[in-house]
Enzyme design. Sequence first.
Site, mmCIF file in Angstrom:
data_model
loop_
_atom_site.group_PDB
_atom_site.id
_atom_site.type_symbol
_atom_site.label_atom_id
_atom_site.label_comp_id
_atom_site.label_asym_id
_atom_site.label_seq_id
_atom_site.Cartn_x
_atom_site.Cartn_y
_atom_site.Cartn_z
ATOM 1 N N LEU A 35 2.577 4.731 4.989
ATOM 2 C CA LEU A 35 3.209 3.862 3.984
ATOM 3 C C LEU A 35 2.319 3.778 2.757
ATOM 4 C CD1 LEU A 35 4.661 0.310 4.593
ATOM 5 C CD2 LEU A 35 2.743 0.604 3.007
ATOM 6 N N ASN A 37 1.781 1.879 -1.125
ATOM 7 C CA ASN A 37 2.260 0.858 -2.053
ATOM 8 C C ASN A 37 1.465 0.914 -3.355
ATOM 9 O OD1 ASN A 37 0.690 -0.491 0.222
ATOM 10 N ND2 ASN A 37 0.757 -2.252 -1.106
ATOM 11 N N ASP A 38 0.997 -0.187 -3.864
ATOM 12 C CA ASP A 38 0.499 -0.276 -5.241
ATOM 13 C C ASP A 38 -0.360 0.893 -5.734
ATOM 14 O OD1 ASP A 38 1.194 -2.685 -4.087
ATOM 15 O OD2 ASP A 38 -0.557 -3.770 -4.793
ATOM 16 N N GLN A 54 -2.500 2.363 -2.622
ATOM 17 C CA GLN A 54 -2.547 1.766 -1.293
ATOM 18 C C GLN A 54 -1.865 2.697 -0.297
ATOM 19 O OE1 GLN A 54 -3.363 -2.026 -0.388
ATOM 20 N NE2 GLN A 54 -4.836 -1.049 -1.744
ATOM 21 N N TYR A 97 -7.625 -3.909 -0.273
ATOM 22 C CA TYR A 97 -6.453 -4.254 -1.073
ATOM 23 C C TYR A 97 -6.606 -3.734 -2.503
ATOM 24 C CZ TYR A 97 -4.013 -7.184 2.364
ATOM 25 O OH TYR A 97 -3.295 -7.644 3.444
ATOM 26 N N SER A 98 -5.632 -4.083 -3.314
ATOM 27 C CA SER A 98 -5.532 -3.466 -4.639
ATOM 28 C C SER A 98 -6.691 -3.802 -5.572
ATOM 29 C CB SER A 98 -4.224 -3.883 -5.297
ATOM 30 O OG SER A 98 -3.184 -3.174 -4.676
ATOM 31 N N ARG A 157 -6.583 -12.089 -5.231
ATOM 32 C CA ARG A 157 -6.752 -10.634 -5.100
ATOM 33 C C ARG A 157 -6.309 -9.870 -6.349
ATOM 34 N NH1 ARG A 157 -2.956 -12.021 -1.045
ATOM 35 N NH2 ARG A 157 -0.814 -11.848 -1.789
ATOM 36 N N ASP A 158 -6.543 -8.564 -6.280
ATOM 37 C CA ASP A 158 -6.083 -7.589 -7.270
ATOM 38 C C ASP A 158 -6.818 -7.710 -8.604
ATOM 39 O OD1 ASP A 158 -4.318 -7.211 -5.169
ATOM 40 O OD2 ASP A 158 -2.650 -8.239 -6.151
ATOM 41 N N GLU A 211 0.747 -11.672 -8.113
ATOM 42 C CA GLU A 211 -0.047 -10.527 -7.674
ATOM 43 C C GLU A 211 -0.249 -9.564 -8.844
ATOM 44 O OE1 GLU A 211 0.762 -9.994 -2.989
ATOM 45 O OE2 GLU A 211 2.344 -9.164 -4.220
HETATM 46 C C1 FRU Z 1 1.132 -6.023 -3.796
HETATM 47 C C2 FRU Z 1 0.059 -6.379 -2.785
HETATM 48 C C3 FRU Z 1 -1.240 -6.776 -3.460
HETATM 49 C C4 FRU Z 1 -2.259 -6.460 -2.413
HETATM 50 C C5 FRU Z 1 -1.709 -5.193 -1.823
HETATM 51 C C6 FRU Z 1 -2.019 -4.990 -0.367
HETATM 52 O O1 FRU Z 1 2.088 -5.162 -3.276
HETATM 53 O O2 FRU Z 1 0.513 -7.400 -1.924
HETATM 54 O O3 FRU Z 1 -1.274 -8.121 -3.895
HETATM 55 O O4 FRU Z 1 -3.534 -6.270 -2.950
HETATM 56 O O5 FRU Z 1 -0.303 -5.257 -1.998
HETATM 57 O O6 FRU Z 1 -1.497 -3.776 0.081
#
Ligand code: FRU
Length: 480
Positions: A35, A37-38, A54, A97-98, A157-158, A211
Amino acid sequence: MEKFDKQAIDEKVRGAMPFEHRWHNRFHLEMPFGLINDPNGLAYYNGEYHIFYQWNPLGCVHKNKCWAHVRTRDFVTYSMPELALWPTDVHDKDGCYSGCGLVENGQLRVLYTCNSKDEQGVRTAAQRFGTWMENGSVRKDAIIVPGNPEGFTAHFRDPNIFYHHGVRYFVLGAQRENETGTVLVYREEADGWKLLGELKTEYSDFGYMWECPGLLKFGSHDVLLFCPQGLEAQEYQYQNVYQSGYIAGHVSLDSMEMIHGKFQELDRGFDFYAPQVFQHEGRQILLGWMGMPDRDDDYPSAEKGWVFSLTMPRVLTLRQGHIFSRPAKEMQELRIQESAVDIEAQETDCVRADLAGGAEVLLHVTLGKAQTVDLTLGYGMEKTVLHYDRKQQVMTIDRTGMNLGGKGKRRFKLYADQTLSIQLFIDRTAIEAFFQNGEEAASFFVFPEKNILPELVVTSDAAMEEISGRVWELAAFRFR
Ligand code: FRU
């Protein structure tokens, strides 16, 4: 075997490329398994764009968050995706995480959130630097913020770096103790990174968490990007589970305030979240995650072992307080010139075009008598429709005619007086649409049940005065 064995995982990726399944996209970054993501760590370094994102290499669930990495000079040819950063210690054992990328002293560095939970499930989020090494992995460096400050929860985060008068700052997504979302700002000082506080905006109660923030400069204007969670859907906006958007105006870091216009969404499709923007040679380049959390049933590719993509790179411009997004010009290199077909018709209420397995469509419609125009992407008996209602000035994306995956409708205001301009990028399952020269954009997936290439049919209620455009077959991204 270790849980995250870089060499084994990288080999498995290499062995699975090029993709075979017909749902795999050709000009959208994605992985053969797991999977994603970001987008993370976007930076231009040593003549190449570096794109991290991610990735859970171990399954199609939101767990085991690592960072994958590719590089490219032209957004067309990419290095083989590799595992770059993964959980190793008490700080990030529950996810890397991001975070963002930056170039410092000739090195490519990242700043990311280390996520960890104790036996009771209590979360700690720490912010840590890393350095990308030529061996393809990120060396973990110092933790600069060990946990959330008082008044805020561990939804913290992020981090995303920005510069102001030569000083480094970062914005960070946060949640107040009263469960509303906000953005915090940190500044680098001689003895470390100091919290300046919240960046005050008019949105003091706008969702329960923000986020993936980013603070960008467009000339003399500031733009704060963020992804608020928990907004209620309205007739023409906030129709996703979570939103991605921005406010534009002016930031004062002295008073920690932003004067700004209203929150606007960056994309109107079903499958767009957590975009990241970086600047290079005057371009603000955006990559987004094509996907959405907490809507797992919408993505049947997960049953085949992989899920989600990144968007194509988009270039953002700010005009009159509104962000326009256009596909980066590099995407034109994907056009297979011999495949170009012109569309040209007057006083008609129907035009058709057969599309290849990857296609770009540019369309200009002079509406004439037409009050409604339907762009139907047909896959045999299945279809997705972009319906424009000129009287209401509303565009609707309607996936109810698809058998598999996410369905439903998305509606948004789109102002077209005499002409409607649409640019579509139709990949195997990922579709990106740009309306009125980038005034609005929409990203969404369709998962055709049968192995049928799409046909585009444009119809109207009364004759369109003129419809013109061009259709190309697009080449796939290359991996070396
Ligand atoms: C956004 C998020 C971020 C986090 C990451 C974790 O999609 O929730 O806030 O850092 O994904 O995968």
